[in-house]
Write a protein that holds these residues in place. Structure first.
Motif, mmCIF file in Angstrom:
data_model
loop_
_atom_site.group_PDB
_atom_site.id
_atom_site.type_symbol
_atom_site.label_atom_id
_atom_site.label_comp_id
_atom_site.label_asym_id
_atom_site.label_seq_id
_atom_site.Cartn_x
_atom_site.Cartn_y
_atom_site.Cartn_z
ATOM 1 N N UNK A 1 0.815 -1.223 0.000
ATOM 2 C CA UNK A 1 0.000 0.000 0.000
ATOM 3 C C UNK A 1 0.844 1.267 0.000
ATOM 4 N N UNK A 2 2.147 1.118 0.195
ATOM 5 C CA UNK A 2 3.050 2.265 0.215
ATOM 6 C C UNK A 2 3.804 2.434 -1.101
ATOM 7 N N UNK A 3 3.628 1.491 -2.005
ATOM 8 C CA UNK A 3 4.256 1.583 -3.320
ATOM 9 C C UNK A 3 3.481 2.552 -4.201
ATOM 10 N N UNK A 4 4.078 2.899 -5.305
ATOM 11 C CA UNK A 4 3.407 3.814 -6.229
ATOM 12 C C UNK A 4 2.138 3.187 -6.785
ATOM 13 N N UNK A 5 1.118 3.977 -6.869
ATOM 14 C CA UNK A 5 -0.129 3.522 -7.489
ATOM 15 C C UNK A 5 0.060 3.463 -9.001
ATOM 16 N N UNK A 6 -0.612 2.552 -9.626
ATOM 17 C CA UNK A 6 -0.526 2.407 -11.081
ATOM 18 C C UNK A 6 -1.179 3.607 -11.753
ATOM 19 N N UNK A 7 -0.435 4.361 -12.568
ATOM 20 C CA UNK A 7 -1.030 5.507 -13.262
ATOM 21 C C UNK A 7 -2.150 5.066 -14.207
ATOM 22 N N UNK B 1 11.295 5.625 -1.606
ATOM 23 C CA UNK B 1 10.396 6.408 -2.451
ATOM 24 C C UNK B 1 10.552 7.858 -2.030
ATOM 25 N N UNK B 2 10.634 8.724 -2.992
ATOM 26 C CA UNK B 2 10.892 10.129 -2.699
ATOM 27 C C UNK B 2 9.586 10.844 -2.382
ATOM 28 N N UNK B 3 9.735 12.034 -1.819
ATOM 29 C CA UNK B 3 8.558 12.836 -1.499
ATOM 30 C C UNK B 3 8.002 12.479 -0.133
ATOM 31 N N UNK C 1 7.844 -3.657 -12.874
ATOM 32 C CA UNK C 1 9.281 -3.768 -12.660
ATOM 33 C C UNK C 1 9.773 -2.697 -11.680
ATOM 34 N N UNK C 2 9.321 -1.464 -11.870
ATOM 35 C CA UNK C 2 9.745 -0.380 -10.983
ATOM 36 C C UNK C 2 9.297 -0.670 -9.549
ATOM 37 N N UNK C 3 8.062 -1.059 -9.356
ATOM 38 C CA UNK C 3 7.585 -1.362 -8.000
ATOM 39 C C UNK C 3 8.326 -2.548 -7.399
ATOM 40 N N UNK C 4 8.720 -3.505 -8.207
ATOM 41 C CA UNK C 4 9.464 -4.658 -7.694
ATOM 42 C C UNK C 4 10.806 -4.231 -7.106
ATOM 43 N N UNK D 1 -1.487 4.057 -17.856
ATOM 44 C CA UNK D 1 -0.733 2.829 -18.145
ATOM 45 C C UNK D 1 -1.706 1.736 -18.566
ATOM 46 N N UNK D 2 -2.202 1.849 -19.774
ATOM 47 C CA UNK D 2 -3.207 0.902 -20.252
ATOM 48 C C UNK D 2 -2.625 -0.154 -21.188
ATOM 49 N N UNK D 3 -1.452 0.091 -21.710
ATOM 50 C CA UNK D 3 -0.832 -0.874 -22.618
ATOM 51 C C UNK D 3 -0.011 -1.878 -21.815
ATOM 52 N N UNK D 4 0.048 -3.125 -22.251
ATOM 53 C CA UNK D 4 0.830 -4.148 -21.540
ATOM 54 C C UNK D 4 2.291 -3.747 -21.325
ATOM 55 N N UNK D 5 2.877 -3.046 -22.290
ATOM 56 C CA UNK D 5 4.268 -2.616 -22.156
ATOM 57 C C UNK D 5 4.440 -1.688 -20.952
ATOM 58 N N UNK D 6 3.523 -0.742 -20.783
ATOM 59 C CA UNK D 6 3.589 0.179 -19.652
ATOM 60 C C UNK D 6 3.331 -0.552 -18.343
#
Length: 127
Positions: free
Chosen positions: A33-39, A81-83, A53-56, A42-47
């Motif tokens: 719950x502290x990781x970045x939320x999915x924007x 995580x910054x901020x 990967x970044x959250x991992x 980001x609707x394409x499988x590539x994104x």
């Protein structure tokens, strides 16, 4: 991550057996719950793969799952995580983000490091 979980579990068991209270410090994010939320865009499988990967690399829920099984662990402080992120309480455990942020990325709310750092300090009470 397996080695980290094994080592942390061993240390927490020693502390619990000795009747010690634990404040856990880690660089990485310990709870999903502290990781970045999915924007939303980001609707394409590539994104989606990039987001995963970044959250991992930011952290692992496995650490929270372990920490929350020990009733002698009350507080976890983390960064990575910054901020500024609000505290999260889950069960008996409260997670605090102590990251100060990076000035050159315009993550500071204060004018200088000292005031940014002071704003990130948390006071906790241990019974």
């Amino acid at each position: 991550m397996n080695l980290v979980i094994t080592q942390v579990q061993e240390q927490l068991t020693v502390a619990k057996t000795a009747g010690k209270q634990v404040i856990f410090l880690t660089h990485f994010v310990p709870h999903r719950d502290l990781l970045w939320a999915r924007p939303a865009h980001f609707s394409k499988p590539r994104y989606e793969r990039v987001y995963e990967m970044v959250n991992a690399f930011l952290g692992s829920q496995r650490l929270a799952d372990l920490l929350e099984t020990y009733p002698n662990v009350y507080y976890t402080f983390y960064g990575h995580v910054h901020g500024r992120h609000p505290a999260l309480t889950h069960g008996q455990l409260t997670y605090f983000n102590q990251a100060v942020g990076v000035r050159r990325r315009h993550e500071w709310q204060a004018a200088d490091f000292e005031n940014q750092w002071l704003a990130s300090l948390q006071e906790i009470k241990i019974n």
